[in-house]
Design a protein around this motif. Structure first.
Motif, short mmCIF file in Angstrom:
data_model
loop_
_atom_site.label_atom_id
_atom_site.label_comp_id
_atom_site.label_asym_id
_atom_site.label_seq_id
_atom_site.Cartn_x
_atom_site.Cartn_y
_atom_site.Cartn_z
N LYS A 95 -69.06 -118.58 -13.53
CA LYS A 95 -69.01 -119.75 -12.51
C LYS A 95 -70.51 -119.85 -12.09
CE LYS A 95 -64.74 -120.35 -12.01
NZ LYS A 95 -64.10 -121.51 -12.79
N SER A 155 -72.58 -122.16 -10.72
CA SER A 155 -73.24 -122.67 -9.50
C SER A 155 -72.90 -121.62 -8.45
CB SER A 155 -72.49 -123.98 -9.18
OG SER A 155 -72.56 -125.03 -9.98
N GLN A 156 -72.07 -120.75 -8.46
CA GLN A 156 -71.64 -119.82 -7.37
C GLN A 156 -72.41 -118.76 -7.48
OE1 GLN A 156 -67.57 -118.59 -7.39
NE2 GLN A 156 -67.73 -116.46 -6.36
N ASN A 191 -75.38 -117.98 -4.80
CA ASN A 191 -75.20 -116.71 -3.81
C ASN A 191 -76.48 -115.85 -4.13
OD1 ASN A 191 -72.46 -117.09 -3.35
ND2 ASN A 191 -71.67 -116.02 -4.88
#
Length: 315
Positions: A296, A298-299, A303
């Motif tokens: 993922k 973007s995550q 983060n």
């Protein structure tokens, strides 16, 4: 040590940088030339601002201005290994966030829409050449001319599409159109959305464009047999420059499933293979086995940036 801006673009970047006063910057990575991304990295370094960049080509880092980002988000583990050989930046495997949009698209509906188009009934073979900003590189124009020459050997009803990249000048596109208009086949400029273009063509042809990675990511999610990537690396000058630029003998995405043409005389036969859906299925099955999935992006990116700057954020 701060250096005075050397171009109007750098002056504009510095103006907005001072206006916004960012805590961090996130950029792409230009290639093979330098541009906005590299200027922002330079300004961030000179102002002690932490920098992050998104890599979209295996191991590629642009050092044309003499600066590299503090952190680089890369495609996969192989890209991480290549990147760490070139720079001391912190390297994080994230994947490419742009492909997350495919997860929100109804790709089966898009596939069915493209299957119904008259182009599929009117032509037995659909070929698209995805141009790249390499017109000043020795061997690039010659590769295009050789490609057209080989296309003229194909006897079945064929449509040739030409897709110019954003950086291509009007004069360069005009030159390409004038040459492709000499083909014996029907020819047109391809300005469709990239997903439509990739879904409708049998042969996705380029020197080493990452549109082929777009195709793989699209096909993986669609689970339909789409086209096949063909890389034209038969010109010695072009291949020599490609190896110097990329540091690779062969693209990771070309190791299985795609077709790498290193001898010009084999090109027309390789393209004709793609009129057989079973040939495309065999190539796709090989390709599918090596795709890097499950991230993922973007995550991971968000983060990482938040974690690195938690003190500034008060978290």
């Amino acid at each position: 040590k701060k250096v005075l801006p050397t171009s109007s673009l750098e002056k504009k970047c510095l103006h907005f940088f001072n206006l916004i006063q960012p805590d961090v910057v996130l950029t792409g990575i230009s290639g093979p030339d330098d541009g906005l991304d590299e200027i922002i990295i330079k300004i961030a370094f000179e102002n002690s601002v932490k920098s992050y960049s998104l890599q979209s080509f295996w191991g590629h880092v642009n050092v044309n201005l003499g600066y590299v980002p503090d952190n680089i988000f890369v495609i996969d583990e192989y890209s991480k290994i290549l990147t760490q050989k070139n720079v001391l930046s912190n390297v994080i495997v994230s994947g490419i966030p742009a492909y997350e949009i495919y997860d929100d698209m109804d790709l089966n509906k898009l596939y069915q829409k493209n299957k119904k188009l008259s182009i599929n009934k009117n032509f037995e073979l659909k070929v698209c050449f995805y141009s790249q900003p390499f017109f000043e590189i020795k061997g690039y124009k010659e590769t295009i001319l050789n490609f057209i020459e080989e296309l003229n050997k194909i006897k079945i009803k064929t449509i040739i599409n030409y897709r110019p990249p954003p950086k291509e000048t009007a004069a360069q596109t005009k030159w390409s159109i004038s040459k492709f208009n000499q083909t014996v086949h029907f020819f047109e400029i391809d300005r469709k959305p990239i997903e439509d273009s990739l879904m409708i063509n049998d042969a996705i042809v380029s020197i080493f464009s990452t549109c082929s990675y777009d195709l793989q990511q699209l096909q993986l999610r669609c689970q339909k047999t789409l086209g096949v990537s063909i890389f034209l690396l038969f010109n010695k000058d072009m291949f020599s420059w490609y190896k110097k630029f990329s540091g690779l003998d062969i693209l990771p995405i070309a190791k299985s499933g795609s077709i790498v043409v290193k001898k010009k005389k084999k090109l027309s036969d390789e393209i004709l293979r793609l009129t057989n859906v079973h040939e495309k299925e065999k190539l796709w099955n090989k390709e599918n086995s090596n795709l890097y999935v499950g991230l993922k992006p973007s995550q991971i990116i968000i983060n990482k940036i938040i974690s690195d700057n938690s003190k500034k954020l008060g978290t």
